[in-house]
Design an enzyme around this catalytic site. Structure first.
Site, mmCIF file in Angstrom:
data_model
loop_
_atom_site.group_PDB
_atom_site.id
_atom_site.type_symbol
_atom_site.label_atom_id
_atom_site.label_comp_id
_atom_site.label_asym_id
_atom_site.label_seq_id
_atom_site.Cartn_x
_atom_site.Cartn_y
_atom_site.Cartn_z
ATOM 1 N N ARG A 235 -39.672 -3.342 60.526
ATOM 2 C CA ARG A 235 -38.286 -3.229 60.082
ATOM 3 C C ARG A 235 -37.840 -1.781 60.251
ATOM 4 O O ARG A 235 -38.581 -0.848 59.903
ATOM 5 C CB ARG A 235 -38.153 -3.587 58.598
ATOM 6 C CG ARG A 235 -38.145 -5.051 58.285
ATOM 7 C CD ARG A 235 -36.837 -5.731 58.746
ATOM 8 N NE ARG A 235 -36.831 -7.134 58.402
ATOM 9 C CZ ARG A 235 -37.270 -8.125 59.197
ATOM 10 N NH1 ARG A 235 -37.736 -7.855 60.398
ATOM 11 N NH2 ARG A 235 -37.212 -9.379 58.792
ATOM 12 N N GLU A 264 -29.012 -2.483 62.841
ATOM 13 C CA GLU A 264 -28.944 -3.224 64.111
ATOM 14 C C GLU A 264 -27.597 -3.929 64.244
ATOM 15 O O GLU A 264 -27.084 -4.431 63.246
ATOM 16 C CB GLU A 264 -30.099 -4.237 64.155
ATOM 17 C CG GLU A 264 -31.435 -3.538 64.206
ATOM 18 C CD GLU A 264 -32.628 -4.487 63.999
ATOM 19 O OE1 GLU A 264 -32.422 -5.718 64.001
ATOM 20 O OE2 GLU A 264 -33.730 -3.978 63.835
ATOM 21 N N HIS A 282 -34.877 -5.671 68.881
ATOM 22 C CA HIS A 282 -35.463 -6.610 67.905
ATOM 23 C C HIS A 282 -35.908 -7.888 68.625
ATOM 24 O O HIS A 282 -35.404 -8.982 68.369
ATOM 25 C CB HIS A 282 -34.463 -6.916 66.774
ATOM 26 C CG HIS A 282 -35.150 -7.434 65.538
ATOM 27 N ND1 HIS A 282 -34.736 -7.114 64.277
ATOM 28 C CD2 HIS A 282 -36.214 -8.251 65.376
ATOM 29 C CE1 HIS A 282 -35.523 -7.713 63.379
ATOM 30 N NE2 HIS A 282 -36.429 -8.414 64.045
HETATM 31 C C1 8YV Z 1 -36.787 -12.430 64.252
HETATM 32 C C2 8YV Z 1 -37.935 -11.107 62.339
HETATM 33 O O1 8YV Z 1 -36.159 -11.661 65.223
HETATM 34 O O2 8YV Z 1 -39.669 -12.533 61.650
HETATM 35 C C3 8YV Z 1 -38.865 -11.668 61.332
HETATM 36 O O3 8YV Z 1 -38.779 -11.247 60.178
HETATM 37 O O4 8YV Z 1 -37.249 -10.184 62.071
HETATM 38 C C4 8YV Z 1 -37.894 -11.630 63.727
HETATM 39 O O5 8YV Z 1 -39.001 -12.337 64.065
HETATM 40 C C5 8YV Z 1 -35.767 -13.075 63.470
HETATM 41 O O6 8YV Z 1 -36.193 -13.573 62.253
HETATM 42 C C6 8YV Z 1 -35.166 -14.194 64.285
HETATM 43 O O7 8YV Z 1 -34.137 -14.747 63.627
#
Ligand code: 8YV
Length: 317
Positions: A235, A264, A282
């Site tokens: 993050r 982002e 991301h």
């Molecule tokens: C994804 C993420 O981009 O798993 C997570 O917490 O941040 C990422 O894998 C996101 O959740 C896709 O919607």
């Protein structure tokens, strides 16, 4: 009547969308211009929410969904969900734990290699016709060897371990830090991020951000040192971005490979011009394989919760 689901982010796997549409009335929040008006219109009948790890869902929106029975996070990070409020209402919040581990770890390796070996900068050099204009080998600075680098892993969950397994194959001594040592791991535990940074040539951030905002600050970057690299596939807010930009500008660290950012899709302007920084958008879990497995888990969690069963991956119930 099909149960109504509010979807906060797009899902890019057609078969998952088809299954969602077959089973539910899917209210695509992300497509709405006037989101407040939309919630006033459909909010009362929403029984499930699908959201992304980065988007999550706050208390304010959940409060407008009185019939809510589940929040299914299409991701593993639940730091953007108000878990305490969900718990209070007895709403399960689920994640896609285990579905994306390999791909996120693969991207961490990609960023380590790309950063140490200047892969993106040299790609630009070739594309821009600079190799022809400057064929002398000295036109491109020498890179750094990744094999054998001391790698420090911050957060030894599923992803941290998968990164450790991969970098072991490069002959890298591995240390890690976490809230406490994890039983059964052969890698050396270092209590404290500063000590880990001091003992690492590359730090890889794999930690959950729930309680770790800004842990990588000027002091940690200073400890990593002018030959050190930072990779973040977790993050953005784990890092104090101003401190990171300053450390890169002043040569306090050697480079960074970043998939995630504080705000982002906005990336600090200063990073865009730096050849020792490799940027992603991301994308760590953005493969057909991970996103399909994640979508399947979201479908399963929704089905369980709406059938009155506790979903297996619930963090709150
Ligand atoms: C994804 C993420 O981009 O798993 C997570 O917490 O941040 C990422 O894998 C996101 O959740 C896709 O919607």
């Amino acid at each position: 009547m099909k149960p109504e689901i509010l979807q906060l982010n797009p899902i890019l796997i057609p078969s998952i969308n088809q299954q969602l549409d077959a089973l539910y009335t899917v209210r695509r929040y992300f497509e709405q211009d006037d989101k407040d008006a939309y919630i006033r219109e459909v909010g009362k009948s929403i029984r499930g929410v699908i959201t992304g790890g980065h988007t999550g869902i706050g208390r304010a929106l959940m409060e407008k969904l009185p019939a809510l029975e589940i929040v299914a996070v299409n991701g593993v990070g639940t730091d953007a969900v108000d878990l305490a409020y969900a718990r209070q209402r007895g709403i399960p919040v689920t994640g896609t734990f285990g579905a994306l581990t390999e791909d996120v770890a693969d991207l961490a390796l990609g960023l380590l290699l790309a950063t140490c070996r200047n892969i993106a900068a040299v790609d630009r050099f070739v594309r821009d016709g600079m190799w022809v204009k400057h064929p002398q080998p000295s036109a491109i600075p020498l890179a750094r060897r990744f094999s054998g680098m001391r790698v420090g892993i911050v957060g030894m969950g599923r992803v941290g371990r998968a990164v450790a397994q991969r970098v072991s194959a490069f002959g890298c001594p591995i240390r890690y830090t976490d809230l406490q040592p994890i039983e059964g791991l052969s890698w050396e535990f270092v209590p404290g991020l500063k000590a880990l940074a001091e003992q690492s040539d590359a730090l890889v951030l794999c930690a959950a951000a729930d309680k770790a905002e800004g842990i990588v600050n000027a002091e940690i970057l200073e400890a990593l040192g002018s030959n050190g690299f930072l990779v973040n596939i977790a993050r953005g807010r784990l890092v104090n971005e101003n401190d990171l930009v300053h450390a890169l500008q002043t040569g306090r660290i050697a480079g960074a490979g970043l998939d995630v950012f504080v705000d982002e899709p906005h990336v600090p302007q200063a990073l865009l011009g730096m050849d020792n920084v490799v940027l992603q958008a991301h994308r760590a879990s953005a493969t057909m394989e991970s996103r399909t497995a994640m979508g399947d888990m979201v479908l399963k969690s929704l089905a369980d919760a709406l059938a009155g069963k506790r979903p297996e991956n619930s963090l709150t119930t």
